[in-house]
Design an enzyme around this catalytic site. Structure first.
Site, mmCIF file in Angstrom:
data_model
loop_
_atom_site.group_PDB
_atom_site.id
_atom_site.type_symbol
_atom_site.label_atom_id
_atom_site.label_comp_id
_atom_site.label_asym_id
_atom_site.label_seq_id
_atom_site.Cartn_x
_atom_site.Cartn_y
_atom_site.Cartn_z
ATOM 1 C CB SER A 240 -8.343 9.014 -7.337
ATOM 2 O OG SER A 240 -9.059 8.506 -6.234
ATOM 3 C CG HIS A 298 -1.309 -2.800 -0.576
ATOM 4 N ND1 HIS A 298 -1.172 -3.269 0.726
ATOM 5 C CD2 HIS A 298 -2.586 -3.088 -0.923
ATOM 6 C CE1 HIS A 298 -2.307 -3.793 1.132
ATOM 7 N NE2 HIS A 298 -3.183 -3.707 0.137
#
Length: 337
Positions: A240, A298
């Site tokens: 993931s 991020h």
């Protein structure tokens, strides 16, 4: 010092060479050797330079001299961001990203198939092992048994991320070895201007130069591992993405979950509020050019986690049956069990 020794030598010998110096403007060869001086010979390039400069002086009186075309190496020209060459550098990383992502999901599907198959096949073996364990006398103070009990007390998610945390700690220690600095910078830092573009995209996910940064990320990974693995399974959890993708997936699937900060446990907030604040902070960091964190990485991980929780799971994981059936046919072909 040489001039002083020369004057003393001339006074001792009583030679008056001042007139000869004025007439000839040079010392005799004998005195040159005694005074430790030699005539500096002109380099042949100086005459050539004077010859090159003399026509230019005559040309300046008549008119301006024509300029010679100057050529610079091709490597010195900077590549504009919108040039075809700069765009071509993005093709290879893009193809690598698509191929690596598809391969990870394919391997995750095969991993799940093999895990379920091994559980069914080893069911009776586990029952027999439990029966023999009851008949075997228990050992007290066995270190291996205590470690085994601690390992079994962990959740499936915590056991899954233990290897990831160990890998990050190993990479962190490698950053402290001076002999590995060049290799670490080349393969464990993602730099668009570097010659190595594909491998650092994977290895940089395990790289932390600051201990506080690594400790914070590993704490978040350990905290969200139980919820993420129970919701997605070990296979999807490993495919993931990085920590921000896992955090964003859990916060999207469980928006009303209560979260808190490690140093301020008395202040709680919902998972959806935390995700919105993190995305807003990283977006501002990308726009304003902040360099405290890798805000672009991020933000990319968070957006991928949100997309996978909303649509990616249905689009990718729910349509894996054909691929798993193909793998099953390959395994059973040729008389395999």
């Amino acid at each position: 010092m040489a001039w002083r020794s020369c004057s003393v030598l001339l006074r001792l010998t009583g030679v008056d060479v001042s007139r000869s110096l004025l007439r000839t403007h040079r010392c005799p060869h004998i005195l040159q050797q005694q005074c430790s001086f030699r005539r500096a010979y002109r380099r042949p390039e100086s005459r050539k330079v004077e010859e090159d400069l003399s026509p230019s002086r005559t040309q300046t009186s008549e008119g301006p001299a024509p300029r010679r075309p100057t050529t610079t190496p091709h490597s010195e020209h900077p590549v504009p961001p919108n040039s075809p060459r700069a765009f071509g550098r993005l093709v290879r990383p893009f193809v690598f990203t698509v191929g690596f992502t598809g391969s990870t999901f394919g391997l995750a599907a095969i991993w799940q198939y093999e895990a379920l198959k091994s559980r069914v096949q080893s069911y009776f073996d586990e029952v027999q092992a439990d029966w023999l364990e009851k008949l075997r006398p228990q050992k007290r103070g066995d270190v291996r048994k205590q470690i085994n009990q601690w390992w079994l007390s962990l959740s499936e998610g915590q056991r899954t991320v233990t290897g990831i945390i160990a890998s990050n700690a190993l990479v962190f220690l490698c950053w402290r070895i001076p002999a590995l600095q060049r290799s670490m910078i080349r393969y464990f830092t993602s730099n668009p201007a570097s010659k190595t573009l594909c491998t650092p995209m994977i290895l940089s996910s395990f790289s932390h130069f600051s201990f506080l940064h690594m400790a914070a990320n590993m704490y978040v990974l350990w905290s969200f591992s139980t919820s993420a693995v129970s919701m997605l399974g070990r296979e999807q959890f490993m495919a993931s993405g990085a920590i921000m993708a896992i955090l964003a997936t859990v916060c999207t699937k469980m928006p009303e979950a209560k979260l808190s900060i490690i140093f301020l446990p008395m202040f709680t907030f919902t998972a959806s509020s935390a995700l919105k604040a993190i995305v807003a902070m990283d977006a501002a960091g990308v726009v304003l050019g902040w360099r405290f964190f890798d805000h672009a990485a991020h933000l990319g991980g968070a957006l991928f986690g949100i997309w996978y929780a909303l649509a990616g799971h249905e689009l990718i994981w729910k349509n894996r049956e054909n691929f798993v059936k193909l793998w099953h046919d390959l395994r059973t072909r040729g008389g395999g069990r």
